[in-house]
Design a protein around this motif. Sequence first.
Motif, PDB file in Angstrom:
ATOM      1  N   GLY A  48      38.167 -30.520  56.822  1.00  0.00           N
ATOM      2  CA  GLY A  48      39.222 -31.115  56.065  1.00  0.00           C
ATOM      3  C   GLY A  48      38.471 -31.356  54.639  1.00  0.00           C
ATOM      4  O   GLY A  48      39.129 -30.915  53.531  1.00  0.00           O
ATOM      5  N   LEU A  51      38.443 -27.850  53.002  1.00  0.00           N
ATOM      6  CA  LEU A  51      39.974 -27.357  52.531  1.00  0.00           C
ATOM      7  C   LEU A  51      40.107 -28.102  51.210  1.00  0.00           C
ATOM      8  O   LEU A  51      40.908 -27.383  50.269  1.00  0.00           O
ATOM      9  CB  LEU A  51      40.900 -27.835  53.432  1.00  0.00           C
ATOM     10  CG  LEU A  51      40.674 -26.720  54.897  1.00  0.00           C
ATOM     11  CD1 LEU A  51      41.650 -27.406  55.971  1.00  0.00           C
ATOM     12  CD2 LEU A  51      41.214 -25.388  54.239  1.00  0.00           C
ATOM     13  N   GLU A  60      42.949 -22.898  47.945  1.00  0.00           N
ATOM     14  CA  GLU A  60      43.271 -23.018  49.257  1.00  0.00           C
ATOM     15  C   GLU A  60      44.538 -22.280  50.110  1.00  0.00           C
ATOM     16  O   GLU A  60      45.570 -22.029  49.040  1.00  0.00           O
ATOM     17  CB  GLU A  60      43.683 -24.682  49.306  1.00  0.00           C
ATOM     18  CG  GLU A  60      45.131 -25.189  49.180  1.00  0.00           C
ATOM     19  CD  GLU A  60      45.303 -24.897  47.575  1.00  0.00           C
ATOM     20  OE1 GLU A  60      46.688 -25.419  47.331  1.00  0.00           O
ATOM     21  OE2 GLU A  60      44.615 -24.409  46.804  1.00  0.00           O
ATOM     22  N   SER A  81      42.119 -33.019  54.025  1.00  0.00           N
ATOM     23  CA  SER A  81      42.485 -31.526  53.349  1.00  0.00           C
ATOM     24  C   SER A  81      43.505 -31.887  52.327  1.00  0.00           C
ATOM     25  O   SER A  81      43.876 -30.936  51.588  1.00  0.00           O
ATOM     26  CB  SER A  81      43.286 -30.745  54.630  1.00  0.00           C
ATOM     27  OG  SER A  81      44.361 -31.186  54.869  1.00  0.00           O
TER      28      SER A  81
END
Length: 317
Positions: A48, A51, A60, A81
Amino acid sequence: MIAALAMLAAASARAEPKPVTFSVMTYNVEGLPWPVRKGRGTALKRIGHELAAMRAKGVEPDVVLIQEGFRDEIWDLIDESQYPYVARGPRKGQRDANVFPKGQRPDFRRVKYRRKGEGLGKWGSSGLWVLSNHPIEWVKSHAYRYCAGLDCLANKGVMLVAVDVQGLPTPVEIADTHLNSKGASGVPRSRATQAHHLQADELKRFMQADRTPGAPLIVGGDFNVMHSPERFDHVMNDYPFEVVSRWCHARPGACDTQISYDGDAPWLNTQDLIGFLNGEAVAVTPIAVEATFDGADEPVLSDHDGYKVTFRLTPKG
């Protein structure tokens, strides 16, 4: 007169459909519980975090398809994320009707290797999740009825979401799935393969019944077809979506390919695939392919790399 012509030209330019760049990553995050795997909670949170770092750089994926998101720490991955829209696949208790009509149901003994996990109930969910930068209009899912070996402990299946992408006349429908493994299932290869074929058949029947006819479609996930032409061919039989790696391989130079493709059938070098199908109102074209979480720009945090495909979505007409 000149002003009027200029206004007409501007209106025409505004009305002209413009392509949209749209990226999808599939990633088996190995979110298996202890004692099957150790340290995976920390790894999920780091995924996470990575990301979010990709988001800070503006690289992303628009959509992330997750498999094996079984552990509670999957929520740490989601929170870190910063994806605003989240959908979940079949949960542990979901049971769906048999998609095979009476008289066409397969001759498959559902409990044969109890010591390998068959007939012991579902110990986990499907592990499927979809994270999106774009609003998710609806979610549909199906839990597979047939399975083999240790795979039966998870409620494997397929989920289908409709994503509203600004600039397109219709939502993009995206499916995420995870099919039965081979040796990791712990049962003879013939049984694991039969279960895999049946799940592929369930996938196709679900998609035929539940997706919107004519909608642009992207399909991704862990198909467990690595080094198995038999499995791959069965998945693709009687289903019209095209696999990105095969499409790009047949058109040298059409895709910016930043991933190692070895041999004449690169789609058999991995478990993870992404496919696509044009819609009636939107054309879907892959333009770039890359590996993520492979130790280059992002660390290796799973037993799978991430697999990211960038598409050009072009409104028709």
